[in-house]
Design an enzyme around this catalytic site. Sequence first.
Site, mmCIF file in Angstrom:
data_model
loop_
_atom_site.group_PDB
_atom_site.id
_atom_site.type_symbol
_atom_site.label_atom_id
_atom_site.label_comp_id
_atom_site.label_asym_id
_atom_site.label_seq_id
_atom_site.Cartn_x
_atom_site.Cartn_y
_atom_site.Cartn_z
ATOM 1 N N HIS A 124 -4.351 -1.916 -10.496
ATOM 2 C CA HIS A 124 -5.249 -1.578 -9.386
ATOM 3 C C HIS A 124 -6.452 -0.750 -9.855
ATOM 4 C CE1 HIS A 124 -2.835 2.275 -9.012
ATOM 5 N NE2 HIS A 124 -4.051 2.745 -8.788
ATOM 6 N N ASP A 153 1.856 -3.851 -11.445
ATOM 7 C CA ASP A 153 0.702 -2.959 -11.399
ATOM 8 C C ASP A 153 0.371 -2.375 -12.775
ATOM 9 O OD1 ASP A 153 -1.504 -1.643 -10.488
ATOM 10 O OD2 ASP A 153 -0.439 -0.286 -9.144
ATOM 11 N N GLY A 198 -7.474 8.865 -9.037
ATOM 12 C CA GLY A 198 -8.055 8.999 -10.373
ATOM 13 C C GLY A 198 -7.013 9.246 -11.442
ATOM 14 N N ASN A 199 -5.818 9.763 -11.045
ATOM 15 C CA ASN A 199 -4.713 9.943 -11.995
ATOM 16 C C ASN A 199 -4.071 8.618 -12.388
ATOM 17 O OD1 ASN A 199 -3.817 13.132 -10.866
ATOM 18 N ND2 ASN A 199 -3.853 12.608 -13.040
ATOM 19 N N SER A 200 -4.248 7.604 -11.554
ATOM 20 C CA SER A 200 -3.592 6.316 -11.796
ATOM 21 C C SER A 200 -3.888 5.787 -13.195
ATOM 22 C CB SER A 200 -4.052 5.283 -10.765
ATOM 23 O OG SER A 200 -3.565 5.590 -9.492
ATOM 24 N N ILE A 228 12.110 -18.442 -3.652
ATOM 25 C CA ILE A 228 11.716 -18.854 -2.307
ATOM 26 C C ILE A 228 10.369 -18.247 -1.954
ATOM 27 C CG2 ILE A 228 14.114 -19.004 -1.479
ATOM 28 C CD1 ILE A 228 13.632 -16.303 -0.032
#
Length: 388
Positions: free
Chosen positions: A126, A157, A238-240, A304
């Site tokens: 992200h 992610d 911003g830490n991501s 599925i």
Amino acid sequence: MDDAPRSRRHRPPPPAADSGPARRSRGARRTTPGRRPLRSATALAAAISLAALSVLATGCGEESEPAVTPTSSTRAAAPRVVDDLQTAYQDVIEDVLPSVVQIEAGDSLGSGVVYDERGHLITNAHVVDSADSFQITVATGEEPVPAKLVSSYPEQDLAVLKLDRVPTGVKPAVFGDSSQVQVGQIVLAMGSPLGLSGSVTQGIVSAVGRTVTESSSGGGTGATIGNMVQTSAAINPGNSGGALVNLDSRIIGIPTLAATDPDLGNSAAPGIGFAIPASMVKTVADQIITTGRVTDSGRAALGITARTVLDDNYQPSGTAVVDVEKGGPADDAGLKSGDIITRLGSAQITTITSLAEALASESPGDKVVVAYTRGGERRSAQVTLGEI
């Protein structure tokens, strides 16, 4: 006689007895990804203080001992403990910050970790989003360095970038063993919260093995991620993509999500953040670097496509099978389009999200009992799970 204080006497002392020496008395743990515009740099630190207690005892018919005065060694003990912890924090920061970078992706901002000496970086999918060019700022303070996307894996992610060149002073991070992470361990989160590059926050591991579903709005991927590390270290926009580090300077996770509180208008819930475990980070990164894509996700699947169904009160009541992959796990177990799944193993299924979370706790090859309804009739089948 000395001037030491005396205890009370309950009766007069014998006339011929001398005062004897006084006896000594001893004191006897929904989600929002984060990206923000670049601002200035800062760092945080924390310390712990200790206190000591002296005890003055009294005796019946005897003199009490004078209050114990701390010696120079006891006075030095607390500061020494604080100094040791502070030094440990500073050593970890000095070790790891050169491995943490700031990522500018268009007008958005996130963090990343240097994965190897060739300049591969690991971050969140992200953070990358749909950008096709990136500017990387390293801790050494050089001008931003361009980087290219190798591949993104939104299902977990995670994404891998590669620097056009590796600046001097940048070094690969050392990843720890996720199986050794324990609740209560002190951890530091490093990254660029709110654009403040090189920032450090501290906390503990609050829980392990969490399954969390990321929001699909606001730049999130909507991924359901299992075995996440929950931490009280502050994780802000911003830490991501940054680093969650133990006191051995080992990265144990990639900070990814901060919990939100629906009762507070989906504002951040302080002290509840989540990081993707190091084991999954390494699994995904190694495959992307080697083959350019993820070939073995390690994530269980039913084979599925499905949607959430509502009951007569418009409440979620199960997951309807829309389509069954031919030759897939559900097909082999006899499930058909139109069946409504209500349970997988011990997990009750009410929505497509709850089904994804239940599958995230399983592994490919596991055998699970799936409860479902067909035409109002309750049924069950044992399914050998496949892989996404």
